[in-house]
Scaffold this active site. Sequence first.
Site: not given
Length: 224
Positions: A15, A46, A120, A141, A146, A173, A203, A205
């Site tokens: 995401s 999704w 996916e 992902s 997955h 950032h 953020n 990471r």
Amino acid sequence: ARFGLKHAVMVNSGSSANLVAVAALCYKKDRPLCRGDEVIVPAISWATTFHPLQQYGLKLRFLDVEIDTLNMDVSQIEAALTPRTRMVVAVSILGNPAALDVIRAFCDQHGLYLLEDNCESMGASLNGRPCGTFGDVNTFSTFFSHHISTMEGGVLLTDDDELNYLARVIRNHGWARDQSGTADPYSTKGFFEAYRFVMPGYNVRPLEICGAVGLEQLKKLDGM
């Protein structure tokens, strides 16, 4: 290296990879995506395929899917094009490749960006070419359900130096500190400042241990 693209940027989820990809396209120096631009998307995906587009003020034009593949029905894509169309989001549902070659050709013909959400379908391929390599920017992902798992994680792939730079800054950032020597459109003839924030960012990471796990998981992808 595994997928043959120039740059890979890991983030904390697929995401987030979609969010960073859309944000990067909105901050490109030339031809950025702008609020009100239209994006053609498939009717099935999704939630966070769609949400970053909405967050950046883009207008979604939903295209129906084929009943036998659940992927975008590309026979309808020409009719969905308007003067405000700027991008197509291609999604391969559940390991089944969408018509990525057709979508790529359509985008090239009309000067559109292609964002390939391959969250996916890591490891799938179309005519010998891996899914997740057709887009200007491509997302994966590595969530635990997955194809490979880094517990939580996602990856953005691109051959575009500017998008790579923007993605790395946005995930951190909006901070350009670690980007010396890259394609930095904000550089000032070698000027370096430890706290130089060049754009709004997040953020997102990943943890280094997630990256380490992912490198081992990639070795098992074909078998899985």
